[in-house]
Design a protein around this motif. Structure first.
Motif, mmCIF file in Angstrom:
data_model
loop_
_atom_site.group_PDB
_atom_site.id
_atom_site.type_symbol
_atom_site.label_atom_id
_atom_site.label_comp_id
_atom_site.label_asym_id
_atom_site.label_seq_id
_atom_site.Cartn_x
_atom_site.Cartn_y
_atom_site.Cartn_z
ATOM 1 N N PHE A 101 15.916 16.964 -6.102
ATOM 2 C CA PHE A 101 15.473 15.858 -5.326
ATOM 3 C C PHE A 101 14.962 16.252 -3.893
ATOM 4 C CE2 PHE A 101 18.463 13.669 -8.290
ATOM 5 C CZ PHE A 101 17.205 13.203 -9.071
ATOM 6 N N ASP A 102 13.970 16.363 -3.515
ATOM 7 C CA ASP A 102 13.543 16.620 -2.142
ATOM 8 C C ASP A 102 12.795 15.329 -1.565
ATOM 9 O OD1 ASP A 102 12.631 17.761 0.209
ATOM 10 O OD2 ASP A 102 11.401 19.487 -0.625
ATOM 11 N N ASN A 103 13.576 14.698 -0.908
ATOM 12 C CA ASN A 103 13.230 13.407 -0.531
ATOM 13 C C ASN A 103 12.847 13.318 1.196
ATOM 14 O OD1 ASN A 103 14.444 12.221 -2.763
ATOM 15 N ND2 ASN A 103 16.510 12.043 -1.993
ATOM 16 N N SER A 104 11.609 12.440 1.310
ATOM 17 C CA SER A 104 11.191 12.593 2.758
ATOM 18 C C SER A 104 10.971 11.058 3.062
ATOM 19 C CB SER A 104 9.772 13.186 2.754
ATOM 20 O OG SER A 104 9.824 14.688 2.610
ATOM 21 N N ILE A 105 11.322 10.147 2.234
ATOM 22 C CA ILE A 105 11.266 8.644 2.300
ATOM 23 C C ILE A 105 12.593 8.157 2.752
ATOM 24 C CG2 ILE A 105 10.805 6.368 1.195
ATOM 25 C CD1 ILE A 105 8.898 7.862 -0.937
ATOM 26 N N PRO A 106 12.659 7.776 4.077
ATOM 27 C CA PRO A 106 13.974 7.140 4.567
ATOM 28 C C PRO A 106 14.560 6.065 3.501
ATOM 29 C CG PRO A 106 12.373 7.437 6.144
ATOM 30 C CD PRO A 106 11.377 7.543 5.126
ATOM 31 N N ILE A 107 15.756 6.142 3.452
ATOM 32 C CA ILE A 107 16.495 5.099 2.588
ATOM 33 C C ILE A 107 16.665 3.859 3.425
ATOM 34 C CG2 ILE A 107 18.676 4.930 1.307
ATOM 35 C CD1 ILE A 107 18.831 7.877 0.825
ATOM 36 N N SER A 108 16.704 2.548 2.466
ATOM 37 C CA SER A 108 16.982 1.413 3.203
ATOM 38 C C SER A 108 16.083 1.001 4.444
ATOM 39 C CB SER A 108 18.293 1.461 3.365
ATOM 40 O OG SER A 108 18.946 1.381 2.070
ATOM 41 N N ARG A 109 14.906 1.798 4.637
ATOM 42 C CA ARG A 109 14.052 1.509 5.997
ATOM 43 C C ARG A 109 12.832 0.572 5.528
ATOM 44 N NH1 ARG A 109 18.135 3.655 7.378
ATOM 45 N NH2 ARG A 109 18.616 4.990 9.055
ATOM 46 N N GLY A 110 12.327 0.134 4.433
ATOM 47 C CA GLY A 110 11.671 -0.640 4.263
ATOM 48 C C GLY A 110 10.299 0.107 3.904
ATOM 49 N N LEU A 111 10.309 1.380 3.514
ATOM 50 C CA LEU A 111 9.538 2.269 2.983
ATOM 51 C C LEU A 111 9.464 2.427 1.441
ATOM 52 C CD1 LEU A 111 9.476 4.733 6.062
ATOM 53 C CD2 LEU A 111 7.462 3.016 5.299
ATOM 54 N N LEU A 116 0.845 -1.146 -0.174
ATOM 55 C CA LEU A 116 0.116 0.158 0.039
ATOM 56 C C LEU A 116 1.044 1.346 0.126
ATOM 57 C CD1 LEU A 116 0.240 0.924 3.254
ATOM 58 C CD2 LEU A 116 -1.479 -0.469 3.463
ATOM 59 N N ALA A 117 0.309 2.356 -0.219
ATOM 60 C CA ALA A 117 1.033 3.660 -0.388
ATOM 61 C C ALA A 117 0.651 4.616 0.627
ATOM 62 C CB ALA A 117 0.571 4.321 -1.777
ATOM 63 N N LEU A 118 1.681 5.255 1.170
ATOM 64 C CA LEU A 118 1.664 6.402 2.387
ATOM 65 C C LEU A 118 1.644 7.758 1.747
ATOM 66 C CD1 LEU A 118 3.800 4.226 4.656
ATOM 67 C CD2 LEU A 118 1.384 4.495 4.941
ATOM 68 N N ASN A 119 1.131 8.716 2.372
ATOM 69 C CA ASN A 119 1.487 10.025 2.086
ATOM 70 C C ASN A 119 2.886 10.748 2.616
ATOM 71 O OD1 ASN A 119 0.535 10.423 4.715
ATOM 72 N ND2 ASN A 119 -0.405 12.390 4.179
ATOM 73 N N LEU A 120 3.597 10.017 2.421
ATOM 74 C CA LEU A 120 5.129 10.325 2.613
ATOM 75 C C LEU A 120 5.822 10.182 1.265
ATOM 76 C CD1 LEU A 120 7.126 11.524 4.755
ATOM 77 C CD2 LEU A 120 7.807 8.669 4.976
ATOM 78 N N TYR A 121 6.393 11.294 0.962
ATOM 79 C CA TYR A 121 6.848 11.719 -0.621
ATOM 80 C C TYR A 121 8.343 11.996 -0.846
ATOM 81 C CZ TYR A 121 1.774 11.845 -0.982
ATOM 82 O OH TYR A 121 0.276 11.523 -0.926
ATOM 83 N N ASN A 122 8.622 11.477 -1.968
ATOM 84 C CA ASN A 122 9.739 12.141 -2.679
ATOM 85 C C ASN A 122 9.353 13.179 -3.669
ATOM 86 O OD1 ASN A 122 11.666 10.762 -1.047
ATOM 87 N ND2 ASN A 122 12.505 9.417 -2.424
ATOM 88 N N HIS A 123 9.620 14.100 -3.847
ATOM 89 C CA HIS A 123 9.401 15.228 -4.816
ATOM 90 C C HIS A 123 10.768 15.085 -5.754
ATOM 91 C CE1 HIS A 123 5.709 16.749 -2.996
ATOM 92 N NE2 HIS A 123 6.203 16.336 -1.876
ATOM 93 N N PHE A 124 10.182 15.540 -7.085
ATOM 94 C CA PHE A 124 11.344 15.439 -8.175
ATOM 95 C C PHE A 124 11.015 16.746 -9.110
ATOM 96 C CE2 PHE A 124 10.381 10.844 -7.080
ATOM 97 C CZ PHE A 124 11.710 10.492 -6.635
ATOM 98 N N SER A 125 12.276 17.290 -9.435
ATOM 99 C CA SER A 125 12.047 18.551 -10.369
ATOM 100 C C SER A 125 13.234 18.271 -11.255
ATOM 101 C CB SER A 125 12.357 19.558 -9.466
ATOM 102 O OG SER A 125 12.325 20.734 -10.264
ATOM 103 N N LEU A 126 12.783 18.560 -12.317
ATOM 104 C CA LEU A 126 13.769 18.384 -13.951
ATOM 105 C C LEU A 126 13.327 19.860 -14.368
ATOM 106 C CD1 LEU A 126 13.127 15.314 -13.056
ATOM 107 C CD2 LEU A 126 13.679 14.946 -15.424
#
Length: 299
Positions: free
Chosen positions: A79-89, A21-31
């Motif tokens: 990259f504006d990252n809110s998703i923790p890295i290597s934490r299972g999210l 399932l998906a959670l409202n915690l996001y990585n935002h990307f800009s190009l």
């Protein structure tokens, strides 16, 4: 071009490699088009120089854009990252889904999310994270027999429930944690997980959330992975005794995913925060949209 991709929680107990399932915690990307390629990272991963030297998003984006247009173009990637890295999210799935989607947008080629999912299998062979990252909501997933397409059933999640996630400082490698799992399972354990995963999926789709506590039990992977961080057993016990409808390892961990009714989330957050003051604990809603672009982009 700006867009976002949500965090995910996969497996959900017995649904090994098939539920997410998906959670409202996001990585935002800009190009933004540029004369040369540059990378800026804010939030999670900002202090890791390797992510600027060999950035997975940029690499996948360039590969896909080359296939789609035959061109190599330069951009300023932010990259504006809110998703923790290597934490299972699902941080890696957010990168994969985001990069492929962005390549199609830049190429100006219309696409269906099913196409993005199938291409994502080239970089992630397990559909339980990439599917909710792309589609949002709750998803039951499988691969076709040739393992080159994702088949899924998607169901939106209501506002009446929330997640309370517990995020340890310690990461767990998905690859290494898989090596701790048994090579064989008994028929009894296989039937146990099959029946529980089936009821769990039905409970989410029909919103019979009172079934989740028992349906979320697992005999395939959680115990072996949780042994790497024994504190997780205490987190699960505390959550279930404090009103959580289910409490499961998020992906391969180390994050623990707890689901509760919205009216219980603040109380559950307070109890877990007092019990585990050194862990990061968040109340999150669910995302029902998956990857979403904020504007259209044309070359």
């Amino acid at each position: 071009m700006e867009f976002r991709v949500p965090a995910t929680s996969a497996n959900l107990g017995p649904g090994f490699d098939s539920l997410g399932l998906a959670l409202n915690l996001y990585n935002h990307f800009s190009l933004k088009p540029s004369k040369f390629t540059s990378i800026q990272i804010h939030g999670e991963g900002a202090k890791n120089p390797k992510l600027r030297i060999d950035n997975v998003f940029v690499r996948i984006f360039n590969e896909q854009l080359k296939k789609l247009t035959g061109k190599t173009l330069h951009f300023k990637f932010t990259f504006d990252n809110s998703i923790p890295i290597s934490r299972g999210l699902g941080s890696s799935s957010a990168v994969i889904i985001g990069a492929i989607s962005a390549a199609f947008k830049v190429a100006g080629i219309p696409f269906q999310k099913q196409e993005i999912l199938n291409l994502a299998l080239n970089y992630e062979s397990h559909p339980d994270n990439i599917t909710p990252a792309c589609m949002g909501g709750f998803n039951v997933c499988m691969l076709t027999q040739r393992k080159n397409e994702v088949r899924f059933i998607h169901s939106p999640l209501p506002d009446s429930i929330q997640a309370v996630v517990v995020i340890p400082n310690q990461s767990i490698s998905t690859h290494l944690s898989r090596q701790t799992l048994p090579k064989k399972y008994s028929q009894k354990d296989a039937v146990f997980n099959l029946s529980h995963a089936s009821v769990l999926a039905g409970a989410f789709i029909t919103q019979h959330f009172e079934l989740l506590r028992e349906a979320s039990m697992d005999r395939f992977h959680q115990y072996y992975r949780m042994k790497q961080i024994p504190l997780l057993f205490e987190v699960q016990k505390c959550a279930l005794s404090s009103g959580a409808l289910m409490s499961t390892l998020s992906g391969s961990g180390s994050t623990f995913f707890n689901l509760c009714y919205k009216d219980d989330s603040v109380r559950l957050h307070k109890i877990l925060s007092q019990k585990f003051p050194k862990l990061k604990i968040l109340i999150l809603n669910f995302d029902n949209f998956g990857v979403v672009f904020d504007d259209e982009f044309k070359l």
